[in-house]
Structures are given as structure tokens and as C-alpha cells.
Design a protein around this motif. Structure first.
Motif, PDB file in Angstrom:
ATOM      1  N   ASP A 108      54.989 -26.064 -60.000  1.00 43.51           N
ATOM      2  CA  ASP A 108      54.113 -26.596 -59.169  1.00 43.51           C
ATOM      3  C   ASP A 108      53.837 -25.749 -57.773  1.00 43.51           C
ATOM      4  N   VAL A 109      54.773 -24.836 -57.414  1.00 45.67           N
ATOM      5  CA  VAL A 109      54.543 -24.128 -56.211  1.00 45.67           C
ATOM      6  C   VAL A 109      53.801 -22.915 -56.789  1.00 45.67           C
ATOM      7  N   PHE A 110      53.917 -22.403 -57.917  1.00 47.32           N
ATOM      8  CA  PHE A 110      53.144 -21.381 -58.338  1.00 47.32           C
ATOM      9  C   PHE A 110      51.616 -21.753 -58.310  1.00 47.32           C
ATOM     10  N   VAL A 111      51.392 -22.859 -59.242  1.00 41.16           N
ATOM     11  CA  VAL A 111      49.965 -23.287 -58.942  1.00 41.16           C
ATOM     12  C   VAL A 111      49.333 -23.401 -57.568  1.00 41.16           C
ATOM     13  N   ALA A 112      50.117 -24.132 -56.654  1.00 41.42           N
ATOM     14  CA  ALA A 112      49.608 -24.188 -55.361  1.00 41.42           C
ATOM     15  C   ALA A 112      49.363 -22.934 -54.778  1.00 41.42           C
ATOM     16  N   GLY A 113      49.997 -21.925 -55.033  1.00 44.21           N
ATOM     17  CA  GLY A 113      49.792 -20.476 -54.528  1.00 44.21           C
ATOM     18  C   GLY A 113      48.591 -19.869 -55.128  1.00 44.21           C
TER      19      GLY A 113
ATOM     20  N   LEU B 198      47.964 -13.740 -58.444  1.00 47.16           N
ATOM     21  CA  LEU B 198      49.041 -13.822 -59.185  1.00 47.16           C
ATOM     22  C   LEU B 198      50.342 -13.362 -58.282  1.00 47.16           C
ATOM     23  N   ALA B 199      50.042 -12.426 -57.598  1.00 47.82           N
ATOM     24  CA  ALA B 199      51.379 -11.797 -56.823  1.00 47.82           C
ATOM     25  C   ALA B 199      51.716 -12.981 -55.690  1.00 47.82           C
ATOM     26  N   PHE B 200      50.653 -13.593 -55.074  1.00 51.27           N
ATOM     27  CA  PHE B 200      50.925 -14.641 -54.134  1.00 51.27           C
ATOM     28  C   PHE B 200      51.642 -15.797 -54.950  1.00 51.27           C
ATOM     29  N   ALA B 201      51.190 -16.049 -55.962  1.00 52.10           N
ATOM     30  CA  ALA B 201      51.712 -17.539 -56.530  1.00 52.10           C
ATOM     31  C   ALA B 201      53.107 -17.192 -56.953  1.00 52.10           C
ATOM     32  N   GLY B 202      53.317 -16.013 -57.625  1.00 47.15           N
ATOM     33  CA  GLY B 202      54.838 -15.597 -58.101  1.00 47.15           C
ATOM     34  C   GLY B 202      55.908 -15.605 -56.868  1.00 47.15           C
ATOM     35  N   LEU B 203      55.325 -15.054 -55.743  1.00 47.16           N
ATOM     36  CA  LEU B 203      56.116 -15.011 -54.435  1.00 47.16           C
ATOM     37  C   LEU B 203      56.548 -16.363 -53.966  1.00 47.16           C
ATOM     38  N   THR B 204      55.495 -17.143 -54.097  1.00 43.95           N
ATOM     39  CA  THR B 204      55.740 -18.420 -53.479  1.00 43.95           C
ATOM     40  C   THR B 204      56.852 -19.523 -54.388  1.00 43.95           C
ATOM     41  N   ALA B 205      56.614 -19.225 -55.531  1.00 47.05           N
ATOM     42  CA  ALA B 205      57.513 -19.699 -56.560  1.00 47.05           C
ATOM     43  C   ALA B 205      58.762 -19.155 -56.542  1.00 47.05           C
ATOM     44  N   ALA B 206      59.011 -17.746 -56.209  1.00 41.44           N
ATOM     45  CA  ALA B 206      60.390 -17.101 -56.436  1.00 41.44           C
ATOM     46  C   ALA B 206      61.009 -17.623 -55.062  1.00 41.44           C
ATOM     47  N   LEU B 207      60.405 -17.874 -53.768  1.00 38.73           N
ATOM     48  CA  LEU B 207      60.963 -18.169 -52.386  1.00 38.73           C
ATOM     49  C   LEU B 207      61.489 -19.668 -52.844  1.00 38.73           C
ATOM     50  N   SER B 208      60.710 -20.507 -53.662  1.00 40.15           N
ATOM     51  CA  SER B 208      61.233 -21.927 -53.774  1.00 40.15           C
ATOM     52  C   SER B 208      62.496 -22.022 -54.488  1.00 40.15           C
ATOM     53  N   VAL B 209      62.730 -21.318 -55.496  1.00 40.25           N
ATOM     54  CA  VAL B 209      63.948 -21.405 -56.252  1.00 40.25           C
ATOM     55  C   VAL B 209      65.447 -21.117 -55.692  1.00 40.25           C
ATOM     56  N   GLN B 210      65.087 -20.448 -54.560  1.00 42.73           N
ATOM     57  CA  GLN B 210      66.340 -20.271 -53.391  1.00 42.73           C
ATOM     58  C   GLN B 210      66.701 -21.268 -52.727  1.00 42.73           C
ATOM     59  N   GLU B 211      65.986 -22.514 -52.884  1.00 43.24           N
ATOM     60  CA  GLU B 211      66.404 -23.582 -52.118  1.00 43.24           C
ATOM     61  C   GLU B 211      66.364 -24.763 -53.051  1.00 43.24           C
TER      62      GLU B 211
ATOM     63  N   TRP C 110      54.178 -20.574 -44.454  1.00 39.89           N
ATOM     64  CA  TRP C 110      54.136 -19.203 -43.940  1.00 39.89           C
ATOM     65  C   TRP C 110      55.078 -18.699 -43.184  1.00 39.89           C
ATOM     66  N   ALA C 111      55.901 -19.378 -42.698  1.00 38.08           N
ATOM     67  CA  ALA C 111      57.021 -18.969 -41.878  1.00 38.08           C
ATOM     68  C   ALA C 111      57.992 -18.258 -42.668  1.00 38.08           C
ATOM     69  N   GLU C 112      58.197 -18.578 -43.916  1.00 34.17           N
ATOM     70  CA  GLU C 112      58.997 -18.281 -45.020  1.00 34.17           C
ATOM     71  C   GLU C 112      58.584 -17.067 -45.706  1.00 34.17           C
ATOM     72  N   ILE C 113      57.172 -17.286 -45.735  1.00 39.07           N
ATOM     73  CA  ILE C 113      56.539 -15.771 -46.305  1.00 39.07           C
ATOM     74  C   ILE C 113      56.633 -14.732 -45.505  1.00 39.07           C
ATOM     75  N   ALA C 114      56.367 -14.806 -44.174  1.00 42.44           N
ATOM     76  CA  ALA C 114      56.414 -13.981 -43.233  1.00 42.44           C
ATOM     77  C   ALA C 114      57.771 -13.283 -43.028  1.00 42.44           C
ATOM     78  N   ALA C 115      58.756 -14.127 -43.139  1.00 41.75           N
ATOM     79  CA  ALA C 115      60.244 -13.753 -43.082  1.00 41.75           C
ATOM     80  C   ALA C 115      60.490 -12.672 -43.972  1.00 41.75           C
TER      81      ALA C 115
END
Length: 398
Positions: free
Chosen positions: A304-309, A324-337, A347-352
Motif C-alpha cells: 500500500d505504501v508503494f502505491v501511495a509513493g 519508482l525509486a520514491f515508491a520503493g523508498l517509502t515501502a522500504a522505510l515502512s517495513v522497518q516499523e 517527509w520527516a522520515e524520508i528527509a532523515a
């Protein structure tokens, strides 16, 4: 949700006075998700297993709605909510916590919220769910309201008025009623299913929305694209690799993407640990982006996060590879929580992450270049990584 998320609007440069107030519209069932993490193995029959982590959050379609809202998109959700404490919690978490417009949602008297328990272990998850299909929407009366349905709270969204005061009392003002009248939006996300057509999808597309089609496993076993009637209204179709190959009778995800691009303007195939591949059927452009290697805590809601990105990048008119890169990044960040909607990054998590990754030793310059487009989006400074955003339980009042 992070309280320090930078106020980034990815569509700011594109907004015009006559544009729709709603960026993305979606509909579907809302579950209460209870997530257990830190299990060393699958539960064994006849024993009790203790998990090292736990979270509760709105789930189901709420996963994608939350991911969209945290990326700065004005999001409208039409859903039925249970007439119980779980339903009240989910409504409040989405409307007040995430700023999602619920003016087209309603509470069903006497109907309890569906619940999913998710157990994450060994990089995967097992889920147990319970619920009953929400009753069919009540007929619309002469005021534009539903008989017997309750609007909970005060909608702070941007797609129109709810016709209620803060305590749910009707003010007599008629609000548009879904599904007869979906809001005008830049985009809509539709869940496609064999043999099922949702009239609102055609209406949304006719009114100018870009429709992004998501799909699940075909329980009929036919895997027939012609059995997905709403595919004809889609701007983009986003199956995973197995689904794409079955629908196209191919043995290669990339070949499947090219075949799908003959049916829809944009075909996006997710490849799991290998990333994603997309084909623009209008231009013939193709793009492939590898996945980001992370230590996965819980994969719930990553799709779902991939689609949103990807929707965010598409509406912002980014190049296909950047989307594609942004969608993959947001999905990768999501699985760490842990959790679906709990784990969706803002955006705070992406910027960090972007600040951290550029300071790590032995980074591949070509890999960093793939995400250089973030420089034009993100603030110059960000909080230190990692950020913790998940809330462990529905019990806390403050």
C-alpha cells in the motif's frame, strides 16, 4: 504520525484555483489491526507465545489512505465504520490524527468493526481476521443524506461539507453521497476484482481522475484481464510479479509489464526484493529500480505504501524512474516499523534517511544519484535517523 513532519506539498507548484480540492479518493473496508512483532517462530499449537513488540492501528484501506496523507496529499476516504470503540478509535485516528477527509464515510449502527491480528516473524507475516460485510448503504433521502447512517465527529477534509454539526446532528445541508457521487479528484485508487464492476470508478475517470488499479489474488484461478471490467478506466495497473505473469501468461515479470502496457497506459510490476519495473504504454519508456536493502521488522502494508509513493510521484509529474525509486523508498522505510498505517513514512522520515545515507561510508555514487531528485524536495536539515513513529496501543489518552 510524526509531529515534526516538514510541511511539504509535493503538488504545490502544480496547484491552480480551479483544481479539485481532493488529491486522491479511495474506498474500501477499514479494519482494526493488532500487530505482534518480535516472534522467533510461528506459534506452536498448544503453547503460548510472547511477542517482543505490539501495535494497534486502523488497517485495511486505512493503510493506503494514511500513506497518502503523510506524503502531503489531500486524501478522501469513503468507508463504513463499526458502531463500537474500535470504530470510534479508527475514525478519530484517521480524521484527527492523519487529517484524512471522512465526509463520505459513515458509521453503521449495530455493526462491529472487522479485526485482523497480524504476527510477523522470519521476514513474513501470518494474519487472522474476523468480520462481517458492512450492510448495504441505506437509500438516499431527499436531503442527500442516508437514512439510518450516522456521521461521526466533524470532518476537517477538503472535499465538501458533511452536513453535520460537531456532535453528528444534521444541519440540513446536502453532502454528496458515495457511491452515486464520488468527489472530484486528481486521482482515485480502485481495488479490482474478477467479475466485479464499481460504477464510481467510471464516474471518477469521466470526471478527470487518474485511476490507479490495485489487484489481489484471483481466487477463481482464471487470471483473465477481461474479467476486470474497471481495468478499462485505469491510468495505471500495479500487480505484483506473480499476478502480472499469471494475467499475461508470461514467465518473466518484465515481459508481463510490457504485455500489460498494451492494455493500460502505465503498467507497474513490483518485484519484491528485486525492486520494481514499469512500462509507459504511451511512450514505450521503461524503467527499473532495484529495492533498497533494509532489515525488515514487519512487511504489513508495504504494498500500500508503494502505491501511495507511486501515486504521489505521478501526480507531481516526476519522471517514471523517479516515481519508482520514491515508491520503493517509502515501502522500504515502512517495513522497518511495525504495523500497516503505523509504519507509513512521512517527509520527516524520508528527509532523515536521505541525510543519513549520504554520510555513510562506501556508498555507491550511482546508487546515491538515483535519489538525487530528493534534494529539490527536502529541507536542508532533518532530525537524526532513526525516527520512531509507531504508537503501541489504542489505550493511551494523551
Amino acid at each position: 504520525m510524526s509531529t515534526d513532519t516538514p510541511g511539504i506539498d509535493p503538488l504545490e507548484a502544480l496547484r491552480a484555483p480551479r483544481d479539485p480540492a481532493c488529491d486522491v479518493f479511495l474506498t474500501g473496508p477499514v479494519f482494526l489491526d493488532i500487530i505482534f512483532t518480535g516472534l522467533d517462530s510461528a506459534p506452536v499449537r498448544g503453547t503460548e507465545s510472547w511477542a517482543r513488540g505490539m501495535g494497534s492501528s486502523p488497517g485495511g484501506v486505512a493503510n493506503m489512505a494514511t500513506a497518502l496523507a503523510r506524503l502531503g496529499l489531500h486524501t478522501s476516504l469513503a468507508a463504513a465504520f463499526g458502531d463500537d470503540h474500535y470504530g470510534e478509535y479508527c475514525w478519530d485516528a484517521l480524521e484527527q490524527g492523519e487529517g484524512i477527509d471522512l465526509s463520505m464515510s459513515h458509521t453503521v449502527p449495530g455493526w462491529h468493526s472487522p479485526v485482523t491480528v497480524s504476527m510477523a516473524y522470519e521476514g513474513e507475516r501470518t494474519m487472522v481476521s474476523h468480520g462481517h460485510e458492512a450492510p448495504a448503504p441505506a437509500p438516499v433521502d431527499g436531503t442527500g443524506s442516508r437514512a439510518g447512517a450516522t456521521v461521526t465527529g466533524t470532518s476537517t477534509g477538503t472535499t465538501g461539507t458533511t452536513g453535520t454539526t460537531g456532535n453528528g446532528t444534521s444541519t440540513g445541508a446536502a453532502a454528496p453521497v458515495f457511491p452515486q457521487c464520488p468527489p472530484r479528484a486528481r486521482a482515485a485508487i480502485a481495488s479490482l476484482a474478477p467479475g466485479r464492476s464499481e460504477p464510481w470508478v467510471a464516474t471518477a475517470a469521466r470526471d478527470g481522475a487518474l485511476v490507479f488499479g490495485d489487484v489481489g489474488w484471483d481466487e477463481t484461478g482464471r487470471w483473465d484481464l477481461d474479467a476486470l471490467p474497471d481495468l478499462a478506466h485505469c491510468e495505471a495497473f500495479l500487480p505484483n510479479a506473480e499476478e502480472a505473469m499469471r494475467y499475461t501468461r508470461t514467465d518473466c515479470p518484465r515481459a508481463a509489464a510490457h504485455a500489460l502496457a498494451e492494455r493500460v497506459p502505465l503498467a507497474v510490476v513490483t518485484l519484491g526484493a528485486e525492486g520494481a519495473y514499469a512500462v509507459d504504454g504511451r511512450t514505450g519508456t521503461a524503467a527499473a529500480v532495484p529495492a533498497i536493502e533494509v532489515e525488515a521488522l514487519d512487511p504489513t502494508g508495504a504494498g500500500d505504501v508503494f502505491v501511495a509513493g507511486f501515486v504521489t510521484g505521478t501526480l507531481a509529474d516526476w519522471p517514471l524512474a523517479d516515481r519508482l525509486a520514491f515508491a520503493g523508498l517509502t515501502a522500504a522505510l515502512s517495513v522497518q516499523e511495525f504495523g500497516g498505517s503505523l509504519s507509513a513514512p512521512g517527509w520527516a522520515e524520508i528527509a532523515a534517511w536521505w541525510q543519513l545515507i549520504r554520510t555513510c561510508d562506501r556508498q555507491d555514487p550511482a546508487a546515491l544519484e538515483r535519489y538525487a531528485f530528493l534534494d529539490d524536495l527536502l529541507p536542508a536539515t532533518a532530525r537524526a535517523w532513526p525516527l520512531r513513529r509507531a504508537v503501541p496501543t489504542i489505550g493511551f489518552r494523551q
